[in-house]
Design an enzyme around this catalytic site. Structure first.
Site, PDB file in Angstrom:
ATOM      1  N   HIS A 291      -6.480  -7.028  -0.279  1.00 58.73           N
ATOM      2  CA  HIS A 291      -6.424  -5.624  -0.644  1.00 58.73           C
ATOM      3  C   HIS A 291      -5.799  -5.242  -1.828  1.00 58.73           C
ATOM      4  O   HIS A 291      -4.494  -5.761  -1.851  1.00 58.73           O
ATOM      5  CB  HIS A 291      -6.017  -4.857   0.442  1.00 58.73           C
TER       6      HIS A 291
ATOM      7  N   ASP B 262      -4.858 -12.737   3.271  1.00 56.94           N
ATOM      8  CA  ASP B 262      -6.152 -12.524   3.839  1.00 56.94           C
ATOM      9  C   ASP B 262      -7.443 -12.612   3.092  1.00 56.94           C
ATOM     10  O   ASP B 262      -8.404 -12.041   3.331  1.00 56.94           O
ATOM     11  CB  ASP B 262      -5.983 -11.236   4.346  1.00 56.94           C
TER      12      ASP B 262
ATOM     13  N   ASP C 133      -2.877 -10.827  -2.352  1.00 51.47           N
ATOM     14  CA  ASP C 133      -3.549  -9.963  -0.918  1.00 51.47           C
ATOM     15  C   ASP C 133      -5.181  -9.680  -1.503  1.00 51.47           C
ATOM     16  O   ASP C 133      -5.377  -9.266  -2.467  1.00 51.47           O
ATOM     17  CB  ASP C 133      -2.770  -8.746  -0.656  1.00 51.47           C
TER      18      ASP C 133
ATOM     19  N   HIS D 131       0.815  -1.391   0.165  1.00 54.54           N
ATOM     20  CA  HIS D 131       0.085  -0.039   0.044  1.00 54.54           C
ATOM     21  C   HIS D 131       0.919   1.360  -0.061  1.00 54.54           C
ATOM     22  O   HIS D 131       0.182   2.340  -0.169  1.00 54.54           O
ATOM     23  CB  HIS D 131      -0.935   0.257   1.277  1.00 54.54           C
TER      24      HIS D 131
END
Length: 310
Positions: free
Chosen positions: A164, A245, A162, A125
């Site tokens: 996200h 995740d 991931d 991120h």
């Protein structure tokens, strides 16, 4: 030849405070899983510190200096509402980026088949000039740029599973046709990027998944969109943002991916690496917040990496 596992005790000293999902127990759970007899063949080394010059291939010097200045001598500081730093965070971030860099060196140099970096804080991120989403430095993108600068790899690919979207990696690669970014992720979900329409200069391939999607949808996103694009791109080196995740048990999202699906995508990426890169592949930990699911998923990922040469 074998799989290299890189980690460092300093990564446990990045203290995010009580109740934060990105916590040191994540690495302890992974360490326990990888201490089992079936992982005896792993080559284990401590991650070195990254040189600031390597980090600054991606992150401007002023940003790096800002992160360092925000590190508190005690207690915590917040770079944004999610991204917490403590006195140990600078050293941890240097080791996390250093792991990716050293892994690239070892794989590119033929000293190991592939590598997994069990480090934190995560990185995908972090945009070139912005910390966010638990991330300070974008280790996977730093590793990719190091492969280019130090080893002459021209075409670099990052695959990110991931849950996200890796907005930071996408931002870093956005306008460079020789940098490929492919991502599955849940939408809608933090950070809000990752639409199909976000394509960079034809080098960005997003495959958003809906809440409730499971392994079949996850595999279809790769088989139908990302893997064919990766094959067409024909990378010189593959790097993996390995977030776990998307797992059914993870508390921060609503996908239904299982350990067998993470093994499957690892196998497919190893096949792509064998075809295009001479097997060169480096993976680094991103998210995954249910400790049992994280440990089990990481274990199948690493076990699959270890089977690459067999």
């Amino acid at each position: 030849m074998t799989t290299l596992l890189l980690t460092h005790p300093a990564c446990l000293e990045h203290d995010t405070g009580f109740g934060h999902p990105e916590r040191a127990d994540r690495l302890r759970a992974i360490a326990d899983a990888l201490a089992k007899p079936e992982f005896k063949r792993l080559k284990r080394e401590e991650a070195p510190r990254a040189e600031l010059a390597a980090i600054e291939r991606l992150h401007p010097k002023a940003y790096v200096e800002m992160v360092r200045a925000e590190i508190p001598k005690q207690h915590h500081n917040w770079l944004d509402p999610d991204t917490v730093v403590s006195s140990g965070s600078w050293e941890a971030a240097l080791r996390a980026a250093g792991a990716a860099i050293y892994a690239v060196d070892q794989v590119a140099g033929g000293h190991t088949d592939n590598a997994f970096c069990a480090v934190r804080p995560p990185g995908h991120h972090a945009e070139p000039s912005r910390a966010m989403g638990f991330c300070l430095f974008n280790s996977i993108a730093i590793g990719a740029l190091h492969a280019r600068a130090a080893h002459g790899a021209k075409r670099l690919a990052v695959i990110d599973f991931d849950v996200h979207h890796g907005n930071g990696t996408q931002a870093a690669f956005w306008d460079d046709k020789d940098l490929f970014y492919g991502s599955t992720h849940q939408m809608p979900l933090f950070p809000g990027t990752g639409a199909l329409s976000e394509t960079g200069v034809g080098n960005i391939f997003n495959a958003p998944l809906r809440p409730g999607d499971g392994g079949e949808d996850f595999r279809a996103a790769y088989s139908e969109r990302i893997l064919p694009a990766l094959d067409d791109f024909a990378p010189d080196f593959i790097l993996v943002s390995a977030g776990f995740d998307a797992h059914l048990k993870d508390p921060l999202a609503q996908l239904r991916v299982l350990e067998s699906d993470f093994a499957w995508i690892t196998e497919r990426l190893l096949e792509a690496a064998a075809k295009h890169t001479g097997g060169k592949l480096v993976s680094t930990l991103e998210g995954g917040y249910d400790l049992e699911a994280l440990a089990d998923s990481t274990a199948v990922h690493v076990e699959t990496l270890m089977g690459a040469g067999s």
